[in-house]
Design an enzyme around this catalytic site. Structure first.
Site, PDB file in Angstrom:
ATOM      1  N   TYR A  38      51.200  49.822  35.649  1.00  0.00           N
ATOM      2  CA  TYR A  38      51.641  49.980  36.056  1.00  0.00           C
ATOM      3  C   TYR A  38      52.281  50.076  35.179  1.00  0.00           C
ATOM      4  CZ  TYR A  38      50.391  47.834  40.389  1.00  0.00           C
ATOM      5  OH  TYR A  38      49.033  47.524  41.554  1.00  0.00           O
ATOM      6  N   LYS A  96      35.958  50.046  39.324  1.00  0.00           N
ATOM      7  CA  LYS A  96      36.139  50.690  40.023  1.00  0.00           C
ATOM      8  C   LYS A  96      34.941  52.323  39.015  1.00  0.00           C
ATOM      9  CE  LYS A  96      35.379  53.642  44.485  1.00  0.00           C
ATOM     10  NZ  LYS A  96      35.527  52.923  45.120  1.00  0.00           N
ATOM     11  N   ASP A 149      36.476  48.398  46.631  1.00  0.00           N
ATOM     12  CA  ASP A 149      36.609  47.925  47.684  1.00  0.00           C
ATOM     13  C   ASP A 149      35.426  47.044  48.361  1.00  0.00           C
ATOM     14  OD1 ASP A 149      34.307  50.161  46.500  1.00  0.00           O
ATOM     15  OD2 ASP A 149      34.066  51.977  47.682  1.00  0.00           O
ATOM     16  N   ASP A 201      46.415  42.738  41.584  1.00  0.00           N
ATOM     17  CA  ASP A 201      47.459  42.735  42.189  1.00  0.00           C
ATOM     18  C   ASP A 201      47.217  42.373  43.470  1.00  0.00           C
ATOM     19  OD1 ASP A 201      50.158  42.764  43.365  1.00  0.00           O
ATOM     20  OD2 ASP A 201      50.567  44.949  42.456  1.00  0.00           O
ATOM     21  N   ASP A 203      46.580  38.670  46.529  1.00  0.00           N
ATOM     22  CA  ASP A 203      47.492  38.953  47.767  1.00  0.00           C
ATOM     23  C   ASP A 203      46.810  38.456  48.815  1.00  0.00           C
ATOM     24  OD1 ASP A 203      50.025  39.078  46.681  1.00  0.00           O
ATOM     25  OD2 ASP A 203      51.097  40.090  47.545  1.00  0.00           O
TER      26      ASP A 203
END
Ligand code: NAD
Length: 365
Positions: free
Chosen positions: A147, A196, A228, A252, A256
């Site tokens: 980001y 990852k 994942d 992020d 959520d």
């Protein structure tokens, strides 16, 4: 006896109502445990635009920097109706939030996801999966990664191409990892580092720096998990997690997912910390303009954020435990605000819910 200097940002919408209740709870804790609290109220978001024309002034930032911690309600209005959203993006309420996070160097975002037994019906997972509930802390790096990397969109031979870059330095990884292990020490002493590393170089560096930091915390168990797999495990066996430590974009998305799994937005606290004891504490939800001023908002997320403030900025773990116990006791007595109401329970408004929680803090255990 401790003296606590707290800046309060009530903000917009339901913000002032819920912060009022959190302050009442803090005042009760201070009275019972013999601490002294000095508050300073600061304007931010729409409330600041109305007075100063901008969502956050330099004076407000200076006040926040001079405090030990910031307790915030929520900022923003109805994005389709409020005149605040006719302003250019950098003058809108949410710009204040980005500005304060940057000014205070808040790089570590903490979001607890807890399933209270009393609210288990709100959890979208079936009983055989949610079992006896769960209590995890998602720790997300907030100021680096994808980001904040360089980005551009170009057209080459008539074809549009977009590039985003994901950069992490070892210092950025080390400081959040240290926070993660420190926080695990205050909990069940397990860190799941999510990355990852089978694909990304930034993840391989993440993993190796986290392992270096882990050597300083032999009492904390470290495990690595691919992002994942973590997304699956959160809905397959959420009770396995204590602290989930991860980079910005993965955090992020996973935070959520974890909050949806609890099913109760009015219950979710959060904290953003820098490399000192300073932190900004706020509920995970927004300013709920649809119910502002009606005294029906759930103040519990803000009250639990105040408990996080006592725990992480002031090391007052006993006092934080007392607030969390009081919240559980009130839920156990079947008191509910409208958002968490279910059959057979008793519905109360925002101020009454705050009063009930305060009442349970009468005595030191
Ligand atoms: P929201 O979280 O404010 O509301 C979503 C829904 O949840 C609404 O129906 C609302 O009534 C309900 N709700 C939220 N908190 C509640 C509570 N404590 N008790 C009972 N019900 C509650 O999200 P939104 O409607 O998308 O956003 C409204 C405004 O809040 C926008 O201006 C947005 O930008 C802002 N916002 C601010 C923050 C922040 O300050 N950190 C975070 C998210 C959204």
């Amino acid at each position: 006896m401790m003296k606590l200097n707290i800046v309060c940002i009530p903000g917009d919408g339901i913000g002032p109502e819920i912060v009022k209740q959190a302050k009442a709870v803090l005042d009760r804790v201070a009275a019972v445990y013999g601490h002294e609290i000095a508050y300073k109220d600061v304007l931010m978001g729409g409330a600041s635009i109305d007075v100063h024309g901008i969502p956050l002034t330099d004076e407000a930032i200076a006040d926040a920097k001079a405090a030990d911690a910031v307790l915030m309600g929520s900022i923003g209005g109805d994005t389709s109706k409020s005149p605040w959203y006719q302003l250019p993006p950098e003058k809108r309420p949410e710009a204040g939030l980005l500005k304060i996070r940057k000014a205070l160097n808040l790089f570590a975002n903490l979001r607890p996801a807890i399933l209270y037994q009393e609210l288990a019906d709100a959890c979208p997972l079936r009983q055989s999966v949610r079992k006896d509930g769960f209590d995890m802390m998602i720790m997300r790096e907030l100021t680096g990664g994808l980001y904040f990397g360089e980005r551009r969109t170009v057209t080459e031979d008539g074809v549009r191409k977009a590039v985003d870059t994901l950069v992490y330095s070892e210092e950025e990884i080390r400081r959040i990892a240290i926070k993660g292990f420190d926080i695990a020490r205050k909990r069940r002493k397990k860190v799941t580092s999510v990355d990852k590393a089978n694909v990304l170089d930034s993840s391989r560096l993440w993993r190796s720096v986290v392992e270096e930091v882990a050597k300083e915390y032999p009492d904390v168990v470290l495990e690595h998990m691919l992002v994942d797999n973590c997304a699956m495990q959160l809905v397959k066996d959420p009770a396995q997690f204590d602290v989930i430590l991860t980079e910005n974009m993965f955090g992020d998305i996973l935070s959520d997912e974890a909050s949806m799994v609890t099913g109760s937005i009015g219950m979710l606290a959060s904290a953003s910390l820098n490399d000192t004891k300073f932190g900004l504490y706020e509920p995970s939800h927004g300013s709920a303009p649809d119910i502002a001023g009606c005294d029906i908002a759930n103040p519990i997320a803000t009250i639990l954020s105040a408990a996080m403030m006592l725990r992480y900025s002031f090391d007052l773990d006993e006092e934080a435990d007392a607030i969390e116990r009081a919240v559980k006791a009130v839920l156990k007595e079947n008191w509910r605000t409208a958002d968490i109401m279910s059959e057979g329970c008793r519905q109360v408004g925002c101020s009454e819910m705050g009063r009930l929680i305060t009442e349970h803090l009468e005595e030191k255990e």
